[in-house]
Every structure is written in C-alpha cells, then in structure tokens.
Design an enzyme around this catalytic site. Structure first.
Site, mmCIF file in Angstrom:
data_model
loop_
_atom_site.group_PDB
_atom_site.id
_atom_site.type_symbol
_atom_site.label_atom_id
_atom_site.label_comp_id
_atom_site.label_asym_id
_atom_site.label_seq_id
_atom_site.Cartn_x
_atom_site.Cartn_y
_atom_site.Cartn_z
ATOM 1 C CD GLU A 103 30.446 19.290 14.456
ATOM 2 O OE1 GLU A 103 32.141 18.776 13.771
ATOM 3 O OE2 GLU A 103 30.992 18.265 15.566
ATOM 4 C CG PHE A 156 42.144 8.977 11.838
ATOM 5 C CD1 PHE A 156 41.244 9.197 13.150
ATOM 6 C CD2 PHE A 156 43.154 10.020 11.912
ATOM 7 C CE1 PHE A 156 41.162 10.228 14.195
ATOM 8 C CE2 PHE A 156 43.503 11.178 12.805
ATOM 9 C CZ PHE A 156 42.432 11.706 13.818
ATOM 10 N NE ARG A 169 43.464 21.650 15.036
ATOM 11 C CZ ARG A 169 42.217 21.508 14.934
ATOM 12 N NH1 ARG A 169 40.669 20.860 14.645
ATOM 13 N NH2 ARG A 169 42.110 20.924 16.566
HETATM 14 P P1 IMP Z 1 31.808 11.862 17.353
HETATM 15 O O1 IMP Z 1 31.253 12.748 19.027
HETATM 16 O O2 IMP Z 1 32.602 10.028 17.250
HETATM 17 O O3 IMP Z 1 31.223 11.846 16.028
HETATM 18 O O4 IMP Z 1 33.496 12.183 16.865
HETATM 19 C C1 IMP Z 1 33.057 14.185 16.055
HETATM 20 C C2 IMP Z 1 34.405 14.357 16.598
HETATM 21 O O5 IMP Z 1 35.894 13.880 16.221
HETATM 22 C C3 IMP Z 1 34.460 15.741 15.380
HETATM 23 O O6 IMP Z 1 34.072 16.992 15.475
HETATM 24 C C4 IMP Z 1 36.537 15.345 14.796
HETATM 25 O O7 IMP Z 1 36.669 16.507 15.936
HETATM 26 C C5 IMP Z 1 36.955 15.126 15.451
HETATM 27 N N1 IMP Z 1 37.085 13.022 14.407
HETATM 28 C C6 IMP Z 1 36.280 11.868 13.754
HETATM 29 N N2 IMP Z 1 36.756 11.364 13.204
HETATM 30 C C7 IMP Z 1 37.644 12.163 12.818
HETATM 31 C C8 IMP Z 1 38.657 11.369 11.692
HETATM 32 O O8 IMP Z 1 38.576 10.580 10.792
HETATM 33 N N3 IMP Z 1 39.713 12.188 11.577
HETATM 34 C C9 IMP Z 1 40.110 13.270 12.931
HETATM 35 N N4 IMP Z 1 38.616 14.067 13.769
HETATM 36 C C10 IMP Z 1 38.095 13.096 13.701
#
Ligand code: IMP
Length: 183
Positions: A103, A156, A169
């Site tokens: 991940e 973020f 990206r």
């Molecule tokens: P979770 O389900 O909240 O753990 O979110 C996971 C997914 O959210 C990651 O695989 C990313 O695609 C996206 N994500 C979470 N935090 C960030 C961030 O700070 N920047 C960009 N994408 C994020």
C-alpha cells in the site's frame, strides 16, 4: 518531471526520493528475512501503490510475483467514505499463497480492513501488509500492519503515487498539499 511546476501547491516536502528509496531497501531486507524459503506474492493496490510496488519489488534479491487489485474508497475529496468497491480483481488464485499487500498510505484503515478480510476469505497461507506511509488514526485499526515505512502526521499528502484529483502522483517525493488547493 520538473517539480517546480507544482512547488507552490506543496507546503512541505516530507520525504525525498532518496529517503523513500532507503526506507524501501530496509523494508525489503526485513521482508526477505521473514519470507526466507517461502514463495511470496506481492499484491499492489492501484493506483496509489504503483510507485511503492515498482521500487520495493526491485529491491528484492529473490523471486517475487506481483498482482494488482483496484478498489475504490475515495471520491474526489480527501476523506475516506468507507464504501469499498472492487474495480479490478486479482488475476491470481491466492489459495495457499503468501500474500503481502503493498500500500501507499493507510489513513482510517477502512479500505485495508475490508481488503484483508476479503483476501483472507480466499484461503491464502498468510496475508501481511506493507505500507510506505501510515497516518495516526490507522494505529487504532484492528488489522496488524507488519511493515511500515513512515508514520506521518494527519495531513493530506501527495506525490510518489498519492494523488489529489488524479494529480501529483508522478512527483518523486512526498509532500503536504497546501489547503488552498483543495478547500
Ligand atoms: P483509508 O481507507 O482511510 O485508510 O484510505 C486509504 C486510501 O485513501 C489510500 O489508499 C489513498 O488512496 C487514500 N488516501 C488516504 N490519505 C491520503 C492522502 O493523504 N493523500 C492521498 N490519498 C490518500
């Protein structure tokens, strides 16, 4: 890419390209030790994990296989919706395999908890997780994350696979996105 184009959108560089590569090399050595004598299937989560997967996989001095899943839990915003959909499933049957999920970032952990229980139901020999970045909230999740690159504050971040509205990206480093870009 000339990162100066987007410099104004980043408030801070958290990890440089070199720091990321060095940390991935350390994780790869640990993983090699832990999986010695056992086959290993890396499962990357599209699209964010593309960079981590490519660089981590190339750190190994052993055979690994790679497969990909695409799941969606985020809309165009910056917070997890908790709703997970499979957009692309694995090509591989993971029954009896040692699976290491690769991940980019774990935030709430909702996406990953769902993914791990989904994969576990397919009869793998083992399922472990490797993530480059982990946010504080994720430490409360029930799923154990065995390999963590860096624990980061709750901001973020973009770059090195991580996007905001599909952009950033391709940055080589990871940085915090200025609130004015998304608020
Ligand atoms: P979770 O389900 O909240 O753990 O979110 C996971 C997914 O959210 C990651 O695989 C990313 O695609 C996206 N994500 C979470 N935090 C960030 C961030 O700070 N920047 C960009 N994408 C994020």
């Amino acid at each position: 890419m000339d990162e100066s184009h987007v410099e104004g959108d980043l408030v801070d560089i958290l990890y440089s390209e070199k720091q990321i590569q060095d940390r991935l090399a350390e994780l790869a050595r640990r993983i090699e030790d832990d999986y010695e004598g056992r086959e290993l299937l890396l499962v990357g989560v599209l699209k964010g994990a593309v960079m981590v997967m490519a660089d981590l996989a190339r750190q190994f001095n052993r055979h690994v296989e790679m497969d990909w899943m695409a799941i969606s839990s985020y809309g165009a915003g910056t917070k997890s919706s908790g709703v997970v959909r499979i957009l692309k499933d694995l090509d591989t049957d993971i029954n009896g395999r040692n699976v290491l999920v690769v991940e980019d970032i774990i935030d709430t952990g909702l996406t990953l908890s769902w993914l791990v229980s989904n994969l576990s139901s397919r009869g793998p020999a083992s399922v472990e997780i490797c993530t480059l970045l982990r946010k504080p909230e994720a430490q409360q999740m029930s799923v154990d994350v065995k390999y963590v690159g860096y624990d980061i504050p709750d901001a973020f971040v973009v770059g090195y696979g991580l996007d905001f509205n599909e952009k950033y990206r391709n940055l080589r480093s990871v940085g915090t996105l200025a609130p004015h870009v998304y608020s």
